[in-house]
Design a protein around this motif. Structure first.
Motif, PDB file in Angstrom:
ATOM      1  N   LEU A   1       0.828  -1.199   0.000  1.00  0.00           N
ATOM      2  CA  LEU A   1       0.000   0.000   0.000  1.00  0.00           C
ATOM      3  C   LEU A   1       0.864   1.250   0.000  1.00  0.00           C
ATOM      4  O   LEU A   1       0.625   2.198  -0.747  1.00  0.00           O
TER       5      LEU A   1
ATOM      6  N   ALA B   1     -12.499   4.869  -1.926  1.00  0.00           N
ATOM      7  CA  ALA B   1     -12.059   3.767  -1.073  1.00  0.00           C
ATOM      8  C   ALA B   1     -10.906   4.201  -0.165  1.00  0.00           C
ATOM      9  O   ALA B   1     -10.840   3.826   1.014  1.00  0.00           O
ATOM     10  N   LEU B   2      -9.994   5.017  -0.701  1.00  0.00           N
ATOM     11  CA  LEU B   2      -8.877   5.512   0.115  1.00  0.00           C
ATOM     12  C   LEU B   2      -9.365   6.474   1.191  1.00  0.00           C
ATOM     13  O   LEU B   2      -8.916   6.428   2.348  1.00  0.00           O
TER      14      LEU B   2
ATOM     15  N   ALA C   1     -12.100   6.528   2.712  1.00  0.00           N
ATOM     16  CA  ALA C   1     -12.756   5.806   3.806  1.00  0.00           C
ATOM     17  C   ALA C   1     -11.741   5.296   4.824  1.00  0.00           C
ATOM     18  O   ALA C   1     -12.095   5.010   5.970  1.00  0.00           O
ATOM     19  N   ARG C   2     -10.464   5.217   4.404  1.00  0.00           N
ATOM     20  CA  ARG C   2      -9.402   4.756   5.307  1.00  0.00           C
ATOM     21  C   ARG C   2      -8.488   5.901   5.726  1.00  0.00           C
ATOM     22  O   ARG C   2      -7.424   5.686   6.296  1.00  0.00           O
ATOM     23  N   GLY C   3      -8.906   7.131   5.419  1.00  0.00           N
ATOM     24  CA  GLY C   3      -8.104   8.284   5.777  1.00  0.00           C
ATOM     25  C   GLY C   3      -6.856   8.435   4.929  1.00  0.00           C
ATOM     26  O   GLY C   3      -5.876   9.048   5.374  1.00  0.00           O
ATOM     27  N   LEU C   4      -6.878   7.891   3.714  1.00  0.00           N
ATOM     28  CA  LEU C   4      -5.728   7.934   2.825  1.00  0.00           C
ATOM     29  C   LEU C   4      -6.068   8.720   1.562  1.00  0.00           C
ATOM     30  O   LEU C   4      -7.243   8.993   1.274  1.00  0.00           O
TER      31      LEU C   4
ATOM     32  N   VAL D   1      -5.957  -2.037  -1.480  1.00  0.00           N
ATOM     33  CA  VAL D   1      -7.177  -1.565  -0.829  1.00  0.00           C
ATOM     34  C   VAL D   1      -8.352  -2.092  -1.641  1.00  0.00           C
ATOM     35  O   VAL D   1      -8.341  -2.010  -2.875  1.00  0.00           O
TER      36      VAL D   1
END
Length: 312
Positions: A187, A211-212, A214-217, A264
């Motif tokens: 990642l 999608a990123l 949602a993961r704080g990325l 991801v």
């Protein structure tokens, strides 16, 4: 005469009454009761202001007006049946242009095969492939009649749209062989390099960015291009990375590129074939739709998808 006041079912009954010149036999042929057939005859007499059938020696006889009606009535009913349920035309003699909206993928995959199949089955059909710039624009083109078919991702349709799923697509990460991120792909290494985003509308965010987020990325999109066909040349001599639908990976790509499953989870998407319901009876459109359906349903997922074989 006000046509809106005419019950066309009466003309169907009258046609059989004039053929049989007998109420009971006509009723049996039509699947009606004898009183219902008699009532229909009375209504026809009122409609045409003529007795139509009169009693004579040995049975009922047609009046001169009824005799004159027989031919035109059969012609009218045949023409009405043709309008409501036309016979299938001969595809070999059909002359028609069919416009289809689709992106460069799948157009680049199926265009040649579509032409070859149509040249054998319906040589008079000419294809116009129009660029895809989003599901909304594709739907609008179908609604306006500017396009006959569309290959796109469509939301749940209403009754005016016929929509069917052609395939379910997933994503692959793709980069050049020898890319710095390919060794020990992770990642962190994936996000450390600029990405290519394909958008016909110039958007700078896609499914991956959601999608990123949602993961704080987040990622850096280094370049946005309007065509999937532009991606492989861009990757070949740069450190750009692309997230592509698996069927967009070119054949033979394993010699030049590395591909991996996204680190991801990125939700895939269905690819739909759609047309406006007013084209349901259009034989040319339905035939082209069948060719598209057969070709894309046979399109394999991802020419390269095993990271063990694709690692640098």
């Amino acid at each position: 005469m006000n046509l809106r006041s005419v019950d066309l079912n009466l003309l169907v009954v009258l046609d059989v009454l004039l053929d049989e010149a007998h109420v009971s036999r006509a009723a049996e042929r039509l699947g009606l009761s004898q009183p219902a057939a008699s009532s229909a005859l009375d209504r026809c007499r009122h409609l045409f202001s003529d007795p139509l059938l009169t009693r004579g020696r040995g049975g009922m006889r047609l009046t001169p007006r009824a005799e004159a009606l027989r031919g035109p009535l059969k012609t009218l009913l045949a023409q009405t049946a043709y309008v409501l349920d036309p016979p299938e035309p001969d595809l070999a003699t059909l002359r028609q242009t069919v416009r289809i909206v689709m992106s460069d993928f799948p157009a680049s995959v199926v265009a040649g095969a579509m032409h070859r199949r149509l040249s054998q089955t319906a040589p008079g059909i000419d294809l116009v492939i129009e660029p895809w710039v989003g599901a909304g624009a594709a739907r609008e083109a179908l609604d306006r009649g500017a396009a006959d078919l569309a290959v796109s991702v469509f939301p749940e349709p209403d009754q005016s749209l016929h929509r069917e799923t052609l395939l379910q697509e997933s994503y692959l990460v793709m980069m050049r062989k020898g890319h710095p991120a390919a060794a020990g792909f992770s990642l962190a290494s994936w996000l450390a390099h600029p990405h290519v985003l394909v958008s016909g509308r110039g958007q700078t965010r896609g499914a991956l960015d959601e999608a990123l987020a949602a993961r704080g990325l987040s990622r850096r999109v280094g370049i946005v291009v309007p065509s999937f066909l532009m991606v492989p040349p861009l990757l070949e001599d740069t450190d750009l990375i692309a997230l592509l639908p698996s069927r967009c990976v070119p054949a033979g790509a394993e010699a030049r590129f590395a591909a991996f499953e996204p680190p991801v989870a990125v939700e895939g998407f269905p690819l739909h074939l759609a047309w406006h319901s007013r084209r349901d009876r259009d034989a040319g459109v339905r035939h082209v739709a069948a060719v598209v359906r057969a070709l894309l349903s046979d399109t394999p997922s991802g020419h390269i998808h095993d990271r063990r074989h694709m690692s640098a």
